[in-house]
Design a protein around this motif. Structure first.
Motif, short mmCIF file in Angstrom:
data_model
loop_
_atom_site.label_atom_id
_atom_site.label_comp_id
_atom_site.label_asym_id
_atom_site.label_seq_id
_atom_site.Cartn_x
_atom_site.Cartn_y
_atom_site.Cartn_z
N LYS A 92 67.32 118.18 14.63
CA LYS A 92 66.77 117.97 15.96
C LYS A 92 67.21 119.07 16.93
O LYS A 92 66.57 119.31 17.94
N CYS B 280 69.46 117.04 22.79
CA CYS B 280 68.40 117.17 21.78
C CYS B 280 68.15 115.85 21.05
O CYS B 280 67.39 115.83 20.07
N GLU C 226 65.35 122.55 15.47
CA GLU C 226 63.89 122.65 15.53
C GLU C 226 63.46 123.56 16.68
O GLU C 226 62.31 123.99 16.74
N TYR C 227 64.39 123.89 17.57
CA TYR C 227 64.11 124.80 18.67
C TYR C 227 64.69 126.18 18.31
O TYR C 227 65.91 126.36 18.36
N LYS D 145 65.03 129.02 19.76
CA LYS D 145 65.88 129.66 20.75
C LYS D 145 67.27 129.02 20.75
O LYS D 145 68.29 129.71 20.84
N LYS D 146 67.31 127.71 20.63
CA LYS D 146 68.60 127.01 20.60
C LYS D 146 69.36 127.35 19.31
O LYS D 146 70.57 127.57 19.34
#
Length: 202
Positions: free
Chosen positions: A34, A10, A37-38, A40-41
């Motif tokens: 960082k 990432c 910001e996703y 799902k992650k």
């Protein structure tokens, strides 16, 4: 789960000369934003953290995070555990509880951060919860920088660790980077200036 690889993928494991929130300096910085910001992650990481906590039969009612760094991790952990989420924030440099949030007497809390260094901010939040009648039963974070003892990793606390040893800390992994006092920093001695992440485009 290879946490270090996740941060690298990432582009969240930064190298340079950084001023940490603890006031210390480091060649490396973990920019959890960082990763988080996703969505799902963030969900995957906090679901895994929730599983770890559940293995130790920690009973709790709510989760509290210090703003700003702990907000996303704490919220996602609360979602995964189906618990209430509140946060503390600094006003004129002092950690406070605002926005109508309340703490019930004997309400059990986990204090959640994105990254634990010395644990100073998490401890400030814990003291607010306890002063309002709540009880802190655990600390949690995506990662630990190696200072504080981690229950599920069976690591010991080091000098400068601020979290109490009688309350467990749970994390997904350790990043044991060397960290320097600002008056004993070899990076400063080489002539570079520490940058606080979030400024100058970092």
């Amino acid at each position: 789960m290879n946490l270090e690889q996740i941060y690298k993928d990432c582009e969240a494991l930064l190298e340079g000369h950084f001023l940490l929130s603890s006031g210390k300096h480091s060649k490396f910085y973990l920019q959890s934003a960082k990763v988080l910001e996703y969505p799902k992650k963030a969900q995957e990481l906090c679901d895994e953290l929730a599983k770890i906590i559940s293995q130790y039969s920690i009973e709790f009612d709510s989760i509290c995070s210090p703003a700003l760094g702990g907000l996303l991790a704490g919220y996602e952990l609360a979602r995964s555990c189906n618990k209430r989420f509140i946060f503390t924030e600094r006003v004129n440099g002092e950690m406070t509880l605002r926005r109508g949030f309340e703490v019930k007497k004997n309400e059990k809390f986990i204090i959640c951060e994105d990254i634990i260094t010395t644990g100073g901010s998490a401890l400030e939040s814990a003291k607010i919860i306890e002063n309002l009648g709540g009880k802190v039963v655990a600390f949690a974070a995506l990662a630990n920088r190696g200072f504080c003892a981690v229950k599920n990793l069976n690591t010991k606390s080091k000098e400068n660790a601020k979290l109490p040893n009688d309350i467990p800390l749970f994390t997904l992994g350790n990043f044991d980077f060397e960290i320097y006092d600002n008056d004993k920093c070899p990076l400063c001695d080489q002539g570079s200036t520490a940058i606080k992440p979030g400024s100058r485009g970092n």
